[in-house]
Design a protein around this motif. Structure first.
Motif, PDB file in Angstrom:
ATOM      1  N   LEU A 291       4.935 -14.878 -14.513  1.00 52.44           N
ATOM      2  CA  LEU A 291       4.789 -14.162 -15.792  1.00 52.44           C
ATOM      3  C   LEU A 291       4.341 -12.736 -15.510  1.00 52.44           C
ATOM      4  N   ALA A 292       4.537 -11.880 -16.481  1.00 54.70           N
ATOM      5  CA  ALA A 292       4.014 -10.507 -16.375  1.00 54.70           C
ATOM      6  C   ALA A 292       3.535 -10.079 -17.752  1.00 54.70           C
ATOM      7  N   GLY A 293       2.454  -9.339 -17.788  1.00 60.61           N
ATOM      8  CA  GLY A 293       1.939  -8.902 -19.083  1.00 60.61           C
ATOM      9  C   GLY A 293       0.611  -8.210 -18.953  1.00 60.61           C
ATOM     10  N   TRP A 294      -0.082  -8.171 -20.079  1.00 58.85           N
ATOM     11  CA  TRP A 294      -1.361  -7.451 -20.160  1.00 58.85           C
ATOM     12  C   TRP A 294      -2.523  -8.427 -20.226  1.00 58.85           C
ATOM     13  N   VAL A 295      -3.616  -8.083 -19.557  1.00 61.06           N
ATOM     14  CA  VAL A 295      -4.824  -8.895 -19.615  1.00 61.06           C
ATOM     15  C   VAL A 295      -5.487  -8.668 -20.974  1.00 61.06           C
ATOM     16  N   GLN A 296      -5.488  -9.719 -21.802  1.00 60.75           N
ATOM     17  CA  GLN A 296      -6.084  -9.583 -23.135  1.00 60.75           C
ATOM     18  C   GLN A 296      -7.585  -9.825 -23.060  1.00 60.75           C
ATOM     19  N   VAL A 297      -7.965 -10.892 -22.378  1.00 59.80           N
ATOM     20  CA  VAL A 297      -9.367 -11.313 -22.328  1.00 59.80           C
ATOM     21  C   VAL A 297      -9.603 -12.014 -21.000  1.00 59.80           C
ATOM     22  N   ILE A 298     -10.776 -11.802 -20.415  1.00 59.63           N
ATOM     23  CA  ILE A 298     -11.188 -12.554 -19.215  1.00 59.63           C
ATOM     24  C   ILE A 298     -12.438 -13.345 -19.587  1.00 59.63           C
ATOM     25  N   ARG A 299     -12.395 -14.660 -19.374  1.00 51.10           N
ATOM     26  CA  ARG A 299     -13.576 -15.487 -19.668  1.00 51.10           C
ATOM     27  C   ARG A 299     -14.057 -16.125 -18.370  1.00 51.10           C
ATOM     28  N   LYS A 300     -15.214 -15.704 -17.953  1.00 46.27           N
ATOM     29  CA  LYS A 300     -15.773 -16.277 -16.723  1.00 46.27           C
ATOM     30  C   LYS A 300     -16.478 -17.574 -17.098  1.00 46.27           C
ATOM     31  N   ILE A 301     -15.992 -18.689 -16.603  1.00 45.74           N
ATOM     32  CA  ILE A 301     -16.544 -19.996 -16.962  1.00 45.74           C
ATOM     33  C   ILE A 301     -17.659 -20.373 -15.997  1.00 45.74           C
ATOM     34  N   SER A 302     -17.421 -20.100 -14.732  1.00 40.73           N
ATOM     35  CA  SER A 302     -18.434 -20.404 -13.710  1.00 40.73           C
ATOM     36  C   SER A 302     -18.166 -19.490 -12.522  1.00 40.73           C
ATOM     37  N   ALA A 303     -18.967 -19.633 -11.508  1.00 40.19           N
ATOM     38  CA  ALA A 303     -18.826 -18.764 -10.332  1.00 40.19           C
ATOM     39  C   ALA A 303     -17.417 -18.847  -9.751  1.00 40.19           C
ATOM     40  N   ASN A 304     -16.813 -19.999  -9.819  1.00 43.46           N
ATOM     41  CA  ASN A 304     -15.489 -20.125  -9.203  1.00 43.46           C
ATOM     42  C   ASN A 304     -14.391 -20.528 -10.187  1.00 43.46           C
ATOM     43  N   LEU A 305     -14.590 -20.197 -11.457  1.00 40.28           N
ATOM     44  CA  LEU A 305     -13.536 -20.489 -12.434  1.00 40.28           C
ATOM     45  C   LEU A 305     -13.537 -19.448 -13.541  1.00 40.28           C
ATOM     46  N   SER A 306     -12.382 -18.799 -13.700  1.00 45.15           N
ATOM     47  CA  SER A 306     -12.229 -17.843 -14.814  1.00 45.15           C
ATOM     48  C   SER A 306     -10.915 -18.117 -15.537  1.00 45.15           C
ATOM     49  N   PHE A 307     -10.943 -17.855 -16.808  1.00 41.20           N
ATOM     50  CA  PHE A 307      -9.708 -17.919 -17.598  1.00 41.20           C
ATOM     51  C   PHE A 307      -9.299 -16.498 -17.987  1.00 41.20           C
TER      52      PHE A 307
ATOM     53  N   ARG B 236      -9.525  -5.488 -18.818  1.00 43.35           N
ATOM     54  CA  ARG B 236      -8.766  -5.525 -20.067  1.00 43.35           C
ATOM     55  C   ARG B 236      -7.617  -4.532 -19.998  1.00 43.35           C
ATOM     56  N   GLU B 237      -6.452  -4.990 -20.451  1.00 37.66           N
ATOM     57  CA  GLU B 237      -5.230  -4.170 -20.541  1.00 37.66           C
ATOM     58  C   GLU B 237      -4.617  -3.823 -19.183  1.00 37.66           C
ATOM     59  N   PHE B 238      -5.119  -4.416 -18.101  1.00 40.21           N
ATOM     60  CA  PHE B 238      -4.409  -4.303 -16.825  1.00 40.21           C
ATOM     61  C   PHE B 238      -3.037  -4.958 -16.978  1.00 40.21           C
ATOM     62  N   VAL B 239      -2.046  -4.400 -16.300  1.00 45.03           N
ATOM     63  CA  VAL B 239      -0.719  -5.018 -16.288  1.00 45.03           C
ATOM     64  C   VAL B 239      -0.589  -5.797 -14.986  1.00 45.03           C
ATOM     65  N   ILE B 240      -0.367  -7.088 -15.094  1.00 46.51           N
ATOM     66  CA  ILE B 240      -0.309  -7.910 -13.881  1.00 46.51           C
ATOM     67  C   ILE B 240       0.920  -8.813 -13.886  1.00 46.51           C
ATOM     68  N   GLN B 241       1.286  -9.176 -12.672  1.00 43.22           N
ATOM     69  CA  GLN B 241       2.322 -10.186 -12.485  1.00 43.22           C
ATOM     70  C   GLN B 241       1.622 -11.387 -11.866  1.00 43.22           C
ATOM     71  N   VAL B 242       1.872 -12.582 -12.379  1.00 47.03           N
ATOM     72  CA  VAL B 242       1.176 -13.774 -11.864  1.00 47.03           C
ATOM     73  C   VAL B 242       2.176 -14.862 -11.505  1.00 47.03           C
ATOM     74  N   LYS B 243       1.801 -15.618 -10.467  1.00 43.46           N
ATOM     75  CA  LYS B 243       2.615 -16.759 -10.059  1.00 43.46           C
ATOM     76  C   LYS B 243       1.725 -17.997 -10.078  1.00 43.46           C
ATOM     77  N   GLY B 244       2.258 -19.087 -10.536  1.00 44.27           N
ATOM     78  CA  GLY B 244       1.445 -20.299 -10.564  1.00 44.27           C
ATOM     79  C   GLY B 244       2.229 -21.467 -11.117  1.00 44.27           C
ATOM     80  N   VAL B 245       1.515 -22.549 -11.347  1.00 47.84           N
ATOM     81  CA  VAL B 245       2.147 -23.787 -11.787  1.00 47.84           C
ATOM     82  C   VAL B 245       1.634 -24.123 -13.186  1.00 47.84           C
ATOM     83  N   VAL B 246       2.527 -24.541 -14.045  1.00 39.84           N
ATOM     84  CA  VAL B 246       2.164 -24.908 -15.417  1.00 39.84           C
ATOM     85  C   VAL B 246       1.446 -26.258 -15.403  1.00 39.84           C
ATOM     86  N   ARG B 247       0.305 -26.305 -16.100  1.00 37.67           N
ATOM     87  CA  ARG B 247      -0.498 -27.531 -16.139  1.00 37.67           C
ATOM     88  C   ARG B 247      -0.848 -27.843 -17.588  1.00 37.67           C
ATOM     89  N   GLU B 248      -0.952 -29.120 -17.905  1.00 41.13           N
ATOM     90  CA  GLU B 248      -1.396 -29.516 -19.244  1.00 41.13           C
ATOM     91  C   GLU B 248      -2.868 -29.155 -19.393  1.00 41.13           C
TER      92      GLU B 248
END
Lengths: 587, 587
Positions: free
Chosen positions: B21-37, B66-78
């Motif tokens: 995917l490619a797009g803009w970072v709308q929001v970053i939510r840091k959940i824990s030291a090793n997990l962010s959404f 916020r508003e960084f333009v990024i390209q991301v690669k990953g696997v879709v998960r439920e």
């Protein structure tokens, strides 16, 4: 409604019906004292009217004339003398009555298909010229092409977004038309040369796929077939590379040609680098409906004692297939052709590759048959062919040979209007040197991205001529119909580009601060293309002239002779705008 | 391509797929030291990204913002915690890697839906403002409305024909923007206020049904929500009467509302004469979502000894249903409301029609209950209602009551944004008297046809105010969204019209000679309409402001604050145009 049917609609199935039509009197044919036929015309066609006994008195008291607008009532009848050339040729209307809605003076130009009227007269009476079938078909074609472009772009997720016409003057390249602002005295808007920066901002805003069929304005000295206002199909996409854009718009061209011409264009369209186009065709928009490539002869012919060649920067040849029997007269005529000022060569050299295999040239004094055989090998000529050679300064000679190639293609019937040969020309130079200004300018525009692997060359002025851009043109039958590029989307690279073009930081900030600013807030990679809509329509219509595809074109002085525009304005208008006229010095 | 899917596309069926995917970072939510959404945004939607263990190092070395333009690669998960509010809320992408395509400074305005930023700041950073969901939806709506208008007009045989932008200045009505011509020094083009004369010429040329979605320009002092450049859906038809045009464009409105809003508008749309609109609603664009008609009370209330009424040109009332229990405070507030300078009345009189049937007024000193019963009968008030009365000079009082009616409608919740009440206002006056210029001007424009049976009144200046035109407006919820007329198509009538407007023969010939000429060569009866496209879109979008439906609007001084246009131009540009600046006198 003034009518129950149009003039293109009635068929055998309507026979016996009472109908009302309205339209223009195209032709009146008096058959006898009490029988006349009238062809009634509207946008949709022609219908034959019969004026018989019952209307004799009225017809003499209220006679009709060419281009009168009338409403007629009558009954549809099968024609005894059917006209298969005419869509409504099976029927005619026997009139009960008619009403003259408006009369007409005798038109000063012909409404017929083959008008011999002067351009000036046709433009003055454009509203009559537009009645001609040929022009009407052109404008209908234009409407259909626009509609198909919109339909295609819609299926691909493009959004039509309007961009402003009153913008800021940032002359770089062509000259702007400017508009004095009354509310902001001594300041001016400019009319857009294209929506370039706006469509890039829309990409920064995340609109992803934009298009617009939009008027653009360039205040340039007008050559034949250039208009101060013209129309572009303007497109931009985000998160794409050059390949994606070429594929997307190749498909658009295919869609348009299928829908409009019923032609299935082969894909992928061929691609050619700018360098190859220049070497093999002598220009950046090759007509590849035929081969006849340019062959550089320098190594083959120089230093053999023939001064013309030895002094030349470039000796270049084409092989005209099957022309070995050209007469002396034909060859003299071709020589005169290349000597015309538009071409500007001092002479033409030829080698006849005769059908018996022998070689006969205009430079037999300097080159023997053995040497000419090398020429034949180099150019690939076969018995029956004619090798044509030009020599001189590189740029002029290549251009001249490009023209000669097209001329020979024309003479040999290789440029069939009904054959469409699209071509992508890619890898354009980023810069070109403007001798007049003594500086490097952007070949496409200052927003075009250099090839990423060549960005470092921008630090070395001596390398400017070697930097290629991610820029591309789409060429159709030797005419550029569109062009675009992958854009710069990083502020630092854009600043470097402005600097390379000799723009100071202040100037760059003043002119393009908004764009540089936008690049700091998350600009995505993007690129686009713009098609010359007028030109595309004229090619689809099989015409050289774009003017006949524009409803109200301007002449070569930028005048609308029908309106008599531009014109003087009132002093109070000037006063309100805080401007005054400067009288022109007598020449 | 930088992506395999868009941010609005992934669903449960994609679970397990490797995607880019490619797009803009709308929001970053840091959940824990090793997990962010991260919520990644593009034109099509939002997708949740999961940055876990394997990217910890990268995420700390190349942090996102916020508003960084990024390209991301990953696997879709439920997702374990599904979000039913979000189209992609069933899934998330577990990232393998990301690439920062472009960074972003902290945006100076909010990209969130409810922005509190000032208009000035929003306009300066319009490219960021355009990222807001609300604006994006407006522009998408605009695109869809334009497309549906085109689709409808296509089915009805209308052709999109482009008319020129560089035309002739013929100020009559609004002020022209002018464009100095370099090739024709000391002469000027004008930008079109509308394609009016061109579409009429196209009718003369036989094009029968024309349309264009086209920019128009008026150099007027800007009130809120007026733009110097605006867009019209401009249409013209031949061989039609008013009835045909109303039917055709009523159907267009129905088509657009059905396709865009899913609303089936009842037809036929109601019609009201201009005279009735003025009498019963106090203006020419009644909001008929509710009744509350104006009632002229002169005969009922004058000459009863109350000076305010006796001195008034007009005493006018409305009956506000169910408002008899308005408190003293509410009535005082309403009185203040009508006394504001924008409304300009000196006071407000009321009669409470109490639920017990008694009548209580603010003028009990002058009118007894018997008389007030007459008021109740005249206004149709019932127990529980409140009669509001204004008195004063005719024009101002009618206008004030019109405003008060709308205000009461608003307070009573009778102006529901989701109810659409279209109305044709017809039979407009041909002329209106321009006090400032001390002459009659065309109410619509000088090409509008008088009612045929009233043409003879044009010979009598005293009758000018009584002549009605075949002119019509389409009004939606109290806003004019379109207007048009049947045109004059005879040279003599057009000349008479120009003369009536005080134009000399020379002036008429100079400005409109081409049109007068065209009328001599078979001009058909024709008429048309133009819709305010910006306004239509804002109504469909449920907004008062047209600015949020224009990608790059100008402010109230006609400035584009993002571009900083208009601006000074270079001296050489002025020199080339043979104009010079006149310095403004200090105020």
């Amino acid at each position: 409604m003034y009518r129950t049917h149009t003039c293109g609609e009635l068929r055998m199935e309507h026979v016996g019906q009472q109908v009302t039509l309205a339209g223009w009197v195209q032709v009146i044919r008096k058959i006898s004292a009490n029988l006349s036929f009238v062809d009634l015309r509207d946008r949709y066609g022609l219908t034959q009217l019969v004026i018989g006994d019952q209307l004799l008195t009225k017809f003499s008291e209220q006679p009709l004339g060419r281009e009168f607008v009338i409403q007629v009532k009558g009954v549809v009848r099968e024609r005894s003398n059917k006209n298969p050339e005419m869509a409504t040729g099976d029927i005619e209307i026997v009139l009960d009555d008619y009403t003259i809605l408006n009369g007409s003076k005798v038109p000063p130009i012909s409404i017929m298909d083959n008008s011999n009227d002067s351009d000036e007269l046709r433009m003055k009476y454009r509203y009559l010229d537009l009645r001609r079938n040929a022009i009407k078909q052109n404008l209908e074609l234009r409407y259909r092409v626009g509609r198909e472009a919109r339909n295609y772009l819609h299926t691909q997720g493009f959004m039509d977004i309007e961009t402003p016409f009153l913008i800021k003057s940032t002359p770089e390249g062509a000259r702007d038309f400017v508009v004095p602002s009354r509310m902001n005295p001594n300041e001016f808007y400019a009319l857009p040369q294209s929506p370039q920066t706006f469509k890039q901002l829309l990409m920064v805003s995340g609109y992803d796929r934009y298009y617009q069929i939009v008027k653009c304005f360039r205040d340039e000295d007008l050559r034949a077939d250039r208009q101060p206002e013209f129309t572009q199909i303007d497109c931009e996409m985000s998160f794409v590379e050059q390949e994606d854009i070429l594929n997307t718009f190749e498909s658009m061209m295919k869609h348009i040609f299928r829908e409009i011409k019923g032609i299935d264009m082969k894909d992928p369209f061929p691609r050619m680098t700018f360098d190859d186009a220049m070497e093999y065709y002598g220009n950046d928009k090759p007509d590849i409906r035929f081969e006849m490539k340019l062959v550089t002869m320098n190594e083959t012919v120089k230093n053999k004692g023939f001064k013309v060649f030895d002094d030349a920067e470039l000796v270049v040849a084409i092989n005209a297939k099957g022309c070995s029997e050209y007469t002396r007269k034909q060859l003299d005529e071709l020589t005169d052709w290349v000597k015309r000022p538009q071409i500007g060569m001092t002479g033409l050299i030829y080698v006849k590759h005769n059908t018996d295999g022998s070689l006969k040239s205009s430079v037999d004094k300097f080159f023997n048959e053995e040497q000419l055989k090398e020429w034949a090998a180099k150019t690939g000529s076969q018995p029956g062919d004619l090798i044509l050679v030009l020599a001189g300064r590189e740029e002029r000679t290549r251009k001249a040979m490009s023209e000669l190639r097209l001329e020979m293609g024309e003479r040999l019937g290789l440029r069939d209007k009904n054959v469409y040969a699209p071509l992508w020309v890619i890898d354009f130079p980023l810069f070109e040197y403007a001798e007049a200004e003594n500086r490097w300018v952007a070949r496409h525009h200052p927003f075009t991205s250099p090839k990423p692997e060549q960005i470092h060359l921008m630090d070395d002025l001596s390398q400017y001529g070697n930097i290629k851009a991610n820029a591309y043109d789409i060429v159709l039958n030797g005419t550029e119909v569109g062009g675009g590029s992958i854009r710069i989307f990083q502020r630092d690279l854009q600043e470097k580009m402005f600097a390379a073009l000799g723009m100071s930081e202040e100037e760059a900030a003043h002119k393009f601060g908004f764009l540089l600013g936008a690049f700091e807030y998350g600009a995505p990679p993007h690129g686009g293309i713009a098609f010359g809509f007028d030109r595309l329509c004229s090619l689809l219509g099989g015409s050289e002239s774009i003017r006949d595809f524009i409803a109200f074109p301007k002449n070569n002085s930028g005048r609308d002779v029908m309106l008599d525009a531009p014109s003087a304005i009132d002093d109070y208008q000037l006063d309100e705008l805080y401007i005054s006229l400067v009288k022109q010095e007598p020449a």
